[in-house]
Design an enzyme around this catalytic site. Structure first.
Site, PDB file in Angstrom:
ATOM      1  N   GLY A   1      21.934 -10.970   2.798  1.00 23.95           N
ATOM      2  CA  GLY A   1      20.540 -11.406   2.819  1.00 23.95           C
ATOM      3  C   GLY A   1      20.284 -12.809   2.296  1.00 23.95           C
ATOM      4  O   GLY A   1      19.196 -13.079   1.781  1.00 23.95           O
ATOM      5  N   THR A   2      21.244 -13.735   2.479  1.00 23.35           N
ATOM      6  CA  THR A   2      20.930 -15.098   2.034  1.00 23.35           C
ATOM      7  C   THR A   2      19.896 -15.756   2.956  1.00 23.35           C
ATOM      8  O   THR A   2      19.092 -16.572   2.492  1.00 23.35           O
ATOM      9  CB  THR A   2      22.189 -15.989   1.917  1.00 23.35           C
ATOM     10  OG1 THR A   2      22.776 -16.146   3.206  1.00 23.35           O
ATOM     11  CG2 THR A   2      23.204 -15.403   0.946  1.00 23.35           C
TER      12      THR A   2
ATOM     13  N   MET B   1      23.144  -5.993  11.735  1.00 19.52           N
ATOM     14  CA  MET B   1      24.405  -5.717  12.438  1.00 19.52           C
ATOM     15  C   MET B   1      24.304  -4.648  13.523  1.00 19.52           C
ATOM     16  O   MET B   1      25.307  -4.061  13.891  1.00 19.52           O
ATOM     17  CB  MET B   1      25.479  -5.306  11.422  1.00 19.52           C
ATOM     18  CG  MET B   1      25.821  -6.383  10.411  1.00 19.52           C
ATOM     19  SD  MET B   1      26.332  -7.934  11.168  1.00 19.52           S
ATOM     20  CE  MET B   1      27.987  -7.484  11.660  1.00 19.52           C
ATOM     21  N   ARG B   2      23.109  -4.379  14.008  1.00 18.88           N
ATOM     22  CA  ARG B   2      22.979  -3.383  15.079  1.00 18.88           C
ATOM     23  C   ARG B   2      22.608  -4.084  16.377  1.00 18.88           C
ATOM     24  O   ARG B   2      21.754  -4.977  16.373  1.00 18.88           O
ATOM     25  CB  ARG B   2      21.860  -2.364  14.767  1.00 18.88           C
ATOM     26  CG  ARG B   2      21.949  -1.685  13.440  1.00 18.88           C
ATOM     27  CD  ARG B   2      23.264  -0.985  13.199  1.00 18.88           C
ATOM     28  NE  ARG B   2      23.581   0.012  14.225  1.00 18.88           N
ATOM     29  CZ  ARG B   2      24.786   0.526  14.399  1.00 18.88           C
ATOM     30  NH1 ARG B   2      25.795   0.132  13.663  1.00 18.88           N
ATOM     31  NH2 ARG B   2      25.004   1.431  15.335  1.00 18.88           N
TER      32      ARG B   2
ATOM     33  N   ASP C   1      23.397 -12.475  21.728  1.00 24.90           N
ATOM     34  CA  ASP C   1      23.457 -13.920  21.466  1.00 24.90           C
ATOM     35  C   ASP C   1      22.986 -14.777  22.646  1.00 24.90           C
ATOM     36  O   ASP C   1      23.429 -15.912  22.830  1.00 24.90           O
ATOM     37  CB  ASP C   1      24.866 -14.343  20.993  1.00 24.90           C
ATOM     38  CG  ASP C   1      25.241 -13.648  19.689  1.00 24.90           C
ATOM     39  OD1 ASP C   1      24.333 -13.361  18.891  1.00 24.90           O
ATOM     40  OD2 ASP C   1      26.425 -13.360  19.483  1.00 24.90           O
TER      41      ASP C   1
ATOM     42  N   LEU D   1      20.538  -4.087  19.653  1.00 21.29           N
ATOM     43  CA  LEU D   1      19.269  -3.433  19.998  1.00 21.29           C
ATOM     44  C   LEU D   1      19.255  -3.084  21.479  1.00 21.29           C
ATOM     45  O   LEU D   1      19.893  -3.749  22.296  1.00 21.29           O
ATOM     46  CB  LEU D   1      18.119  -4.367  19.637  1.00 21.29           C
ATOM     47  CG  LEU D   1      18.048  -4.651  18.126  1.00 21.29           C
ATOM     48  CD1 LEU D   1      17.190  -5.861  17.829  1.00 21.29           C
ATOM     49  CD2 LEU D   1      17.535  -3.432  17.373  1.00 21.29           C
TER      50      LEU D   1
ATOM     51  N   HIS E   1      22.324 -17.148  14.534  1.00 22.70           N
ATOM     52  CA  HIS E   1      23.745 -16.944  14.846  1.00 22.70           C
ATOM     53  C   HIS E   1      24.543 -18.126  14.283  1.00 22.70           C
ATOM     54  O   HIS E   1      24.107 -19.272  14.426  1.00 22.70           O
ATOM     55  CB  HIS E   1      23.938 -16.838  16.360  1.00 22.70           C
ATOM     56  CG  HIS E   1      25.356 -16.568  16.736  1.00 22.70           C
ATOM     57  ND1 HIS E   1      25.930 -15.322  16.619  1.00 22.70           N
ATOM     58  CD2 HIS E   1      26.335 -17.401  17.187  1.00 22.70           C
ATOM     59  CE1 HIS E   1      27.200 -15.391  16.992  1.00 22.70           C
ATOM     60  NE2 HIS E   1      27.473 -16.637  17.340  1.00 22.70           N
TER      61      HIS E   1
ATOM     62  N   ALA F   1      23.184 -24.683   6.265  1.00 19.74           N
ATOM     63  CA  ALA F   1      22.375 -25.163   7.398  1.00 19.74           C
ATOM     64  C   ALA F   1      21.460 -24.046   7.916  1.00 19.74           C
ATOM     65  O   ALA F   1      20.296 -24.285   8.271  1.00 19.74           O
ATOM     66  CB  ALA F   1      23.280 -25.667   8.507  1.00 19.74           C
ATOM     67  N   GLU F   2      21.972 -22.823   7.941  1.00 18.23           N
ATOM     68  CA  GLU F   2      21.147 -21.692   8.394  1.00 18.23           C
ATOM     69  C   GLU F   2      19.882 -21.575   7.538  1.00 18.23           C
ATOM     70  O   GLU F   2      18.793 -21.295   8.042  1.00 18.23           O
ATOM     71  CB  GLU F   2      21.936 -20.377   8.292  1.00 18.23           C
ATOM     72  CG  GLU F   2      23.078 -20.283   9.283  1.00 18.23           C
ATOM     73  CD  GLU F   2      23.801 -18.934   9.214  1.00 18.23           C
ATOM     74  OE1 GLU F   2      23.151 -17.900   9.033  1.00 18.23           O
ATOM     75  OE2 GLU F   2      25.048 -18.922   9.352  1.00 18.23           O
TER      76      GLU F   2
HETATM   77  C1  GRF Z   1      24.659 -15.232   8.939  1.00 13.16           C
HETATM   78  O1  GRF Z   1      25.799 -16.047   9.076  1.00 13.16           O
HETATM   79  C2  GRF Z   1      23.935 -15.100  10.249  1.00 13.16           C
HETATM   80  O2  GRF Z   1      24.034 -16.239  11.041  1.00 13.16           O
HETATM   81  C3  GRF Z   1      24.648 -13.949  10.894  1.00 13.16           C
HETATM   82  O3  GRF Z   1      24.939 -13.056   9.842  1.00 13.16           O
HETATM   83  C4  GRF Z   1      25.029 -13.777   8.622  1.00 13.16           C
HETATM   84  C5  GRF Z   1      24.081 -13.149   7.661  1.00 13.16           C
HETATM   85  O4  GRF Z   1      24.180 -13.692   6.379  1.00 13.16           O
HETATM   86  N1  GRF Z   1      23.862 -13.381  11.964  1.00 13.16           N
HETATM   87  P1  GRF Z   1      23.101 -13.305   5.269  1.00 13.16           P
HETATM   88  O5  GRF Z   1      23.099 -11.771   5.154  1.00 13.16           O
HETATM   89  O6  GRF Z   1      21.783 -13.854   5.684  1.00 13.16           O
HETATM   90  O7  GRF Z   1      23.644 -13.946   4.005  1.00 13.16           O
END
Ligand code: GRF
Length: 220
Positions: free
Chosen positions: A14-15, A92-93, A147, A95, A111, A175-176
């Site tokens: 959950g970062t 991680m599911r 994706d 849909l 992603h 970056a995310e």
């Molecule tokens: C991230 O790298 C995101 O791009 C991918 O799963 C990871 C989740 O990381 N879909 P977090 O749980 O948000 O730390």
């Protein structure tokens, strides 16, 4: 102006959720988190949400006989929350097509690659094996195929010659954490529309200069 209500769907650390929580704390951020749903119990992301005083729910995928039943439960909970935008953040599911269609253009994902490169799992491993000079991350609208979907924001991240999967993952994650709040902000401000499966952004700033990375071999 009313803030856009978000539901954030997680399965783990959950970062990215944390980045959205932090963004929503800013008084002028145009969105707020109405609900955090995890597909797994006991994950660190739920603690982050609880610590921030957010409503949480666990919809444990193991409790459902199939994907359609899981998605129906998810859909009900999301509708009850009044969410106007659903953010997948390490969810991680896969849909179902029906779910993706009924939340079309109100469902976004992040992603860890520059899509359409390295779709699916192990994006960092594959970026390293391919020897690419840049990888990055992508926030996109979700379509039924994994994706796929109109790209809203991307960040390019340089790959260093001595990168491991872990160092690269850390660099991409930071970056995310900038991209996801930006994408949500643009959507909440009504600046994103999808035309012919391309997301058009009104009033976005784009640097004109190219960034080059020949990547020094450091004595290899
Ligand atoms: C991230 O790298 C995101 O791009 C991918 O799963 C990871 C989740 O990381 N879909 P977090 O749980 O948000 O730390």
């Amino acid at each position: 102006m009313a803030r856009l209500k978000l539901a954030v769907l997680i399965s783990g650390t959950g970062t990215n959720l944390q980045a959205l929580i932090d963004a929503c704390r800013e008084p002028d951020f145009p969105a707020e988190i109405a609900l955090v749903i995890s597909s797994r119990p006991g994950v660190p992301g739920l603690e982050r949400a609880g610590g921030a005083g957010l409503a949480t729910a666990v919809i444990d995928h193991k409790a459902f006989k199939d994907r359609a039943a899981f998605d129906a439960a998810l859909d009900r909970r999301l509708r009850d929350s009044g969410a106007g935008l659903v953010c997948l953040a390490g969810f991680m599911r896969l849909l179902t097509e029906g779910f993706a269609q009924s939340w079309r253009d109100r469902l976004v994902n992040i992603h860890p690659s520059l899509l359409p490169a390295f779709q699916g799992r192990h994006a960092h491993e594959r970026a390293l094996s391919a020897g690419v000079r840049f990888t990055g991350c992508t926030v996109h609208f979700v379509r039924p195929e994994m994706d796929q979907g109109p790209i809203i924001v991307q960040a390019a991240v340089p790959v260093h010659v001595d990168d491991t999967v872990e160092t690269l993952r850390e660099r991409v994650l930071s970056a995310e954490h900038r991209c996801y709040p930006l994408a949500v902000k643009l959507i909440a401000e009504g600046r994103v529309r999808v035309v012919n499966e391309i997301a058009l952004i009104a009033g976005a700033d784009t640097p004109r200069a190219a960034i080059l990375n020949p990547r020094d071999s450091r004595g290899r």
